[in-house]
Design a protein around this motif. Structure first.
Motif, PDB file in Angstrom:
ATOM      1  N   LEU A 113       0.606  -1.241   0.147  1.00  0.00           N
ATOM      2  CA  LEU A 113      -0.022   0.196   0.005  1.00  0.00           C
ATOM      3  C   LEU A 113       0.788   1.225   0.055  1.00  0.00           C
ATOM      4  CD1 LEU A 113      -2.899   1.101   0.388  1.00  0.00           C
ATOM      5  CD2 LEU A 113      -2.529   1.122   2.880  1.00  0.00           C
ATOM      6  N   ASP A 114       0.791   2.095  -0.902  1.00  0.00           N
ATOM      7  CA  ASP A 114       1.311   3.511  -1.045  1.00  0.00           C
ATOM      8  C   ASP A 114       0.708   4.409  -0.080  1.00  0.00           C
ATOM      9  OD1 ASP A 114       1.730   6.303  -1.641  1.00  0.00           O
ATOM     10  OD2 ASP A 114       2.561   5.495  -3.592  1.00  0.00           O
ATOM     11  N   LEU A 115       1.394   4.461   1.177  1.00  0.00           N
ATOM     12  CA  LEU A 115       0.893   5.093   2.260  1.00  0.00           C
ATOM     13  C   LEU A 115       0.305   6.625   1.983  1.00  0.00           C
ATOM     14  CD1 LEU A 115       3.102   3.780   5.286  1.00  0.00           C
ATOM     15  CD2 LEU A 115       0.408   2.990   4.556  1.00  0.00           C
ATOM     16  N   GLU A 116       1.042   7.485   1.273  1.00  0.00           N
ATOM     17  CA  GLU A 116       0.846   8.860   0.742  1.00  0.00           C
ATOM     18  C   GLU A 116      -0.450   9.003   0.136  1.00  0.00           C
ATOM     19  OE1 GLU A 116       2.944  12.605  -1.742  1.00  0.00           O
ATOM     20  OE2 GLU A 116       4.364  11.172  -0.308  1.00  0.00           O
ATOM     21  N   ARG A 117      -0.524   8.095  -0.898  1.00  0.00           N
ATOM     22  CA  ARG A 117      -1.771   7.923  -1.730  1.00  0.00           C
ATOM     23  C   ARG A 117      -3.031   7.717  -0.967  1.00  0.00           C
ATOM     24  NH1 ARG A 117      -1.658   3.478  -5.723  1.00  0.00           N
ATOM     25  NH2 ARG A 117       0.341   4.705  -6.287  1.00  0.00           N
ATOM     26  N   TYR A 118      -2.654   6.543   0.018  1.00  0.00           N
ATOM     27  CA  TYR A 118      -3.870   6.165   1.015  1.00  0.00           C
ATOM     28  C   TYR A 118      -4.294   7.290   1.730  1.00  0.00           C
ATOM     29  CZ  TYR A 118      -6.313   3.370   4.632  1.00  0.00           C
ATOM     30  OH  TYR A 118      -7.165   3.101   5.317  1.00  0.00           O
ATOM     31  N   ALA A 119      -3.406   8.030   2.505  1.00  0.00           N
ATOM     32  CA  ALA A 119      -3.664   9.009   3.342  1.00  0.00           C
ATOM     33  C   ALA A 119      -4.421  10.318   2.530  1.00  0.00           C
ATOM     34  CB  ALA A 119      -2.329   9.746   3.957  1.00  0.00           C
ATOM     35  N   GLY A 120      -4.071  10.546   1.302  1.00  0.00           N
ATOM     36  CA  GLY A 120      -4.508  11.564   0.703  1.00  0.00           C
ATOM     37  C   GLY A 120      -6.157  11.386   0.172  1.00  0.00           C
ATOM     38  N   GLN A 121      -6.175  10.159  -0.287  1.00  0.00           N
ATOM     39  CA  GLN A 121      -7.643   9.514  -0.570  1.00  0.00           C
ATOM     40  C   GLN A 121      -8.403   9.786   0.538  1.00  0.00           C
ATOM     41  OE1 GLN A 121      -6.911   5.728  -2.197  1.00  0.00           O
ATOM     42  NE2 GLN A 121      -6.608   6.395  -4.180  1.00  0.00           N
ATOM     43  N   HIS A 122      -7.965   9.391   1.870  1.00  0.00           N
ATOM     44  CA  HIS A 122      -8.702   9.398   3.010  1.00  0.00           C
ATOM     45  C   HIS A 122      -9.107  10.578   3.445  1.00  0.00           C
ATOM     46  CE1 HIS A 122      -8.371   5.021   2.470  1.00  0.00           C
ATOM     47  NE2 HIS A 122      -9.317   4.935   3.270  1.00  0.00           N
ATOM     48  N   ALA A 123      -8.030  11.698   3.400  1.00  0.00           N
ATOM     49  CA  ALA A 123      -8.080  12.936   3.846  1.00  0.00           C
ATOM     50  C   ALA A 123      -9.493  13.615   2.829  1.00  0.00           C
ATOM     51  CB  ALA A 123      -6.849  13.719   3.575  1.00  0.00           C
ATOM     52  N   GLU A 124      -9.469  13.288   1.551  1.00  0.00           N
ATOM     53  CA  GLU A 124     -10.158  13.796   0.569  1.00  0.00           C
ATOM     54  C   GLU A 124     -11.814  13.162   1.192  1.00  0.00           C
ATOM     55  OE1 GLU A 124      -9.501  12.707  -3.377  1.00  0.00           O
ATOM     56  OE2 GLU A 124      -7.227  13.512  -3.267  1.00  0.00           O
ATOM     57  N   GLN A 125     -11.850  12.146   1.576  1.00  0.00           N
ATOM     58  CA  GLN A 125     -13.199  11.298   1.873  1.00  0.00           C
ATOM     59  C   GLN A 125     -13.518  12.064   3.062  1.00  0.00           C
ATOM     60  OE1 GLN A 125     -12.047   7.456   2.353  1.00  0.00           O
ATOM     61  NE2 GLN A 125     -12.168   6.841   0.095  1.00  0.00           N
ATOM     62  N   THR A 126     -12.717  12.217   4.221  1.00  0.00           N
ATOM     63  CA  THR A 126     -13.051  12.827   5.497  1.00  0.00           C
ATOM     64  C   THR A 126     -13.443  14.552   5.457  1.00  0.00           C
ATOM     65  OG1 THR A 126     -11.101  13.169   6.004  1.00  0.00           O
ATOM     66  CG2 THR A 126     -12.215  11.147   6.975  1.00  0.00           C
ATOM     67  N   SER A 127     -12.879  15.034   4.217  1.00  0.00           N
ATOM     68  CA  SER A 127     -13.010  16.540   4.244  1.00  0.00           C
ATOM     69  C   SER A 127     -14.400  16.572   3.427  1.00  0.00           C
ATOM     70  CB  SER A 127     -11.792  17.206   3.475  1.00  0.00           C
ATOM     71  OG  SER A 127     -11.575  16.688   2.279  1.00  0.00           O
ATOM     72  N   THR A 128     -15.322  15.737   2.789  1.00  0.00           N
ATOM     73  CA  THR A 128     -16.441  15.994   1.989  1.00  0.00           C
ATOM     74  C   THR A 128     -17.502  15.310   2.678  1.00  0.00           C
ATOM     75  OG1 THR A 128     -16.016  13.756   0.761  1.00  0.00           O
ATOM     76  CG2 THR A 128     -15.113  15.843  -0.226  1.00  0.00           C
ATOM     77  N   VAL A 129     -17.108  14.768   4.157  1.00  0.00           N
ATOM     78  CA  VAL A 129     -18.245  14.272   4.622  1.00  0.00           C
ATOM     79  C   VAL A 129     -18.957  15.615   5.399  1.00  0.00           C
ATOM     80  CG1 VAL A 129     -18.895  12.691   6.584  1.00  0.00           C
ATOM     81  CG2 VAL A 129     -17.077  12.021   4.893  1.00  0.00           C
TER      82      VAL A 129
END
Length: 184
Positions: A168-184
């Motif tokens: 798992l590319d951690l930077e990509r994972y963190a970026g995708q999950h940051a986007e998901q939480t900011s749009t909730v």
């Protein structure tokens, strides 16, 4: 088990080890009928050795009502995780992700992986690794859904079984999950 009860993710303490072993054997016991008996006994013994050994950097557990219902072990290298320095993995590896059959379907495995990701990022790691085999098809679906990709160069043969490496590319994972939480 009621689905309204809170899931707590925390670091295990030494007194949790027997409960962790129980969850692992309960969860992985489904493979005892798939694997030839000598392989199952070897696998079971390696599970217990990992739980009771000193190699894991972290033992992360999931609890509901003060009962351990899931766990994952975090190691810092392939040498610590498998005794295999030749794999050349010098970043965190998760092993023995397990959720009690009675607690499945509640996102516990994803929560445990997310905590392993958080800890790996805190260590400054760029990747999180794992190994699994085709007999664990539902786990593979989860890993791929979370963004793990095949790392063919880390594959291992265990007898006649291909144990597939994933990363798992951690930077990509963190970026995708940051986007998901900011749009909730």
């Amino acid at each position: 088990m009621s689905s309204s009860k809170e899931i707590i993710i925390r670091e295990a303490v030494d007194s949790d080890r027997e409960a962790i072993a129980g969850v692992l054997l309960e969860a992985y016991g489904q493979y005892s009928s798939v694997l030839p008996e000598p392989y199952w006994i070897e696998y079971r013994d390696s599970i217990l050795l990992s739980v009771h050994g000193t190699a894991p950097a972290a033992r992360i557990i999931a609890e509901i009502d003060q009962q351990i219902v899931g766990s994952v072990l975090l190691f810092l290298s392939s040498e610590e995780a498998y005794g295999r320095p030749e794999l050349g993995i010098h970043s965190p590896i998760i092993r023995l992700l397990a959720v009690s059959p009675d607690a499945r379907g509640r996102g516990i495995a994803a929560l445990l992986i997310h905590e392993a990701v958080r800890r790996s990022l805190a260590l400054g790691a760029a990747t999180l690794n794992l190994h699994t085999s085709d007999m664990m098809a539902s786990a593979i679906k989860l890993y791929e859904r979370l963004g793990f990709e095949r790392a063919f160069e880390t594959d291992i043969m265990n007898g006649t079984t291909l144990v597939k490496g994933y990363r798992l590319d951690l930077e990509r994972y963190a970026g995708q999950h940051a986007e998901q939480t900011s749009t909730v």
